[in-house]
Design a protein around this motif. Structure first.
Motif, PDB file in Angstrom:
ATOM      1  N   SER A  61       0.833  -1.220   0.000  1.00 41.52           N
ATOM      2  CA  SER A  61       0.000   0.000   0.000  1.00 41.52           C
ATOM      3  C   SER A  61       0.867   1.270   0.000  1.00 41.52           C
ATOM      4  O   SER A  61       0.361   2.369  -0.220  1.00 41.52           O
ATOM      5  N   TYR A  72      -8.595   5.027   5.626  1.00 37.88           N
ATOM      6  CA  TYR A  72      -9.677   4.169   5.118  1.00 37.88           C
ATOM      7  C   TYR A  72     -10.498   3.477   6.201  1.00 37.88           C
ATOM      8  O   TYR A  72     -11.518   2.860   5.895  1.00 37.88           O
ATOM      9  N   GLU A  76     -11.744  -1.402   5.859  1.00 40.41           N
ATOM     10  CA  GLU A  76     -10.942  -1.479   4.625  1.00 40.41           C
ATOM     11  C   GLU A  76      -9.594  -2.138   4.907  1.00 40.41           C
ATOM     12  O   GLU A  76      -9.083  -2.904   4.097  1.00 40.41           O
TER      13      GLU A  76
END
Ligand code: ATP
Ligand code: SKM
Ligand code: MG
Length: 192
Positions: A61, A72, A76
């Motif tokens: 990420s 998020y 998530e």
């Protein structure tokens, strides 16, 4: 008594390797239990690749766990964690140290049960607290009373971690001793 640590015996390593076979070995447990530290050393002893799911999530990420939670939210993060762990298990065998909440998520737990041998590092509150209170990288502990939060997580999660295939008590002993106990737990598994 000497406090020089004896190297882990080759015979124990061989028995642990034989018991594990070509399965993934998956470390589970609460924050601070030693999954990352002991997992890495266990992988080195077994001579199989090691990966930490939190690190892998941060790598793919290009964000830290704290940043992911902030941007998020936890839901998530869990969805990403499930995908990453599923991929790691599919491309093993390896030792996978998971994040503290991974096994608590039903989907992630299902993948771990299907594709790995799980080992719970079970630690008491004070052991965990001594270790985690030194760093503020754990978003779930950014509360007014983080020790109490940790205790609540213990009560909620320990019955689920207890579903693990193996359990080792994590306490204040040298990490090498923990590795030896992990290998002994593997070696003592009944043959299928
Ligand atoms: N047996 C041990 N003795 C002393 N310190 C330890 C031991 N096991 C782990 N530690 C230390 O405790 C801290 C937390 O350990 P570690 O990061 O391995 O926990 P973790 O279970 O991976 O936690 P998280 O779920 O937050 O990733 C680290 O600084 C580590 O070096
Ligand atoms: O216990 C948890 O839910 C977590 C533990 C860490 O390893 C990270 O995966 C994240 O901080 C969440
Ligand atoms: Mg870790």
């Amino acid at each position: 008594m000497s406090d020089v640590m004896e190297p882990v015996s080759e015979a124990l390593i061989e028995r642990a390797k034989a018991a594990l076979g070509r399965r993934n070995l998956v470390f589970i447990g609460l924050m601070g239990a030693g999954k990352s530290a002991v997992g890495r050393m266990t992988a080195a002893a077994l001579g199989i690749p090691f990966i930490d799911s939190d690190h892998e999530i941060e790598r793919v990420s290009r964000m830290t766990i704290s940043e992911l939670f902030a941007a998020y939210g936890e839901e998530e993060f869990r969805a990403l964690e499930t995908r990453v762990i599923k991929r790691l298990l599919n491309t093993g065998p390896r030792v996978v140290s998971t994040g503290g909440g991974a096994y608590i998520n039903e989907r992630t737990r299902r993948h771990i049960k299907k594709q790995g041998l799980s080992i719970w590092l079970n630690a008491e509150l004070d052991v965990l607290w001594e270790r985690v209170n030194k760093r503020d990288t754990r978003p779930l502990l950014k509360t007014e009373n983080p020790k109490q939060t940790l205790e609540k997580l213990m009560h909620a999660r320990y019955p689920i971690y207890a579903e693990a295939d193996l359990t080792v008590i994590s306490r204040d002993v040298k990490k090498e001793v923990m590795v030896e106990e992990v290998l002994a737990a593997l070696a003592a598994m009944p043959k299928k």
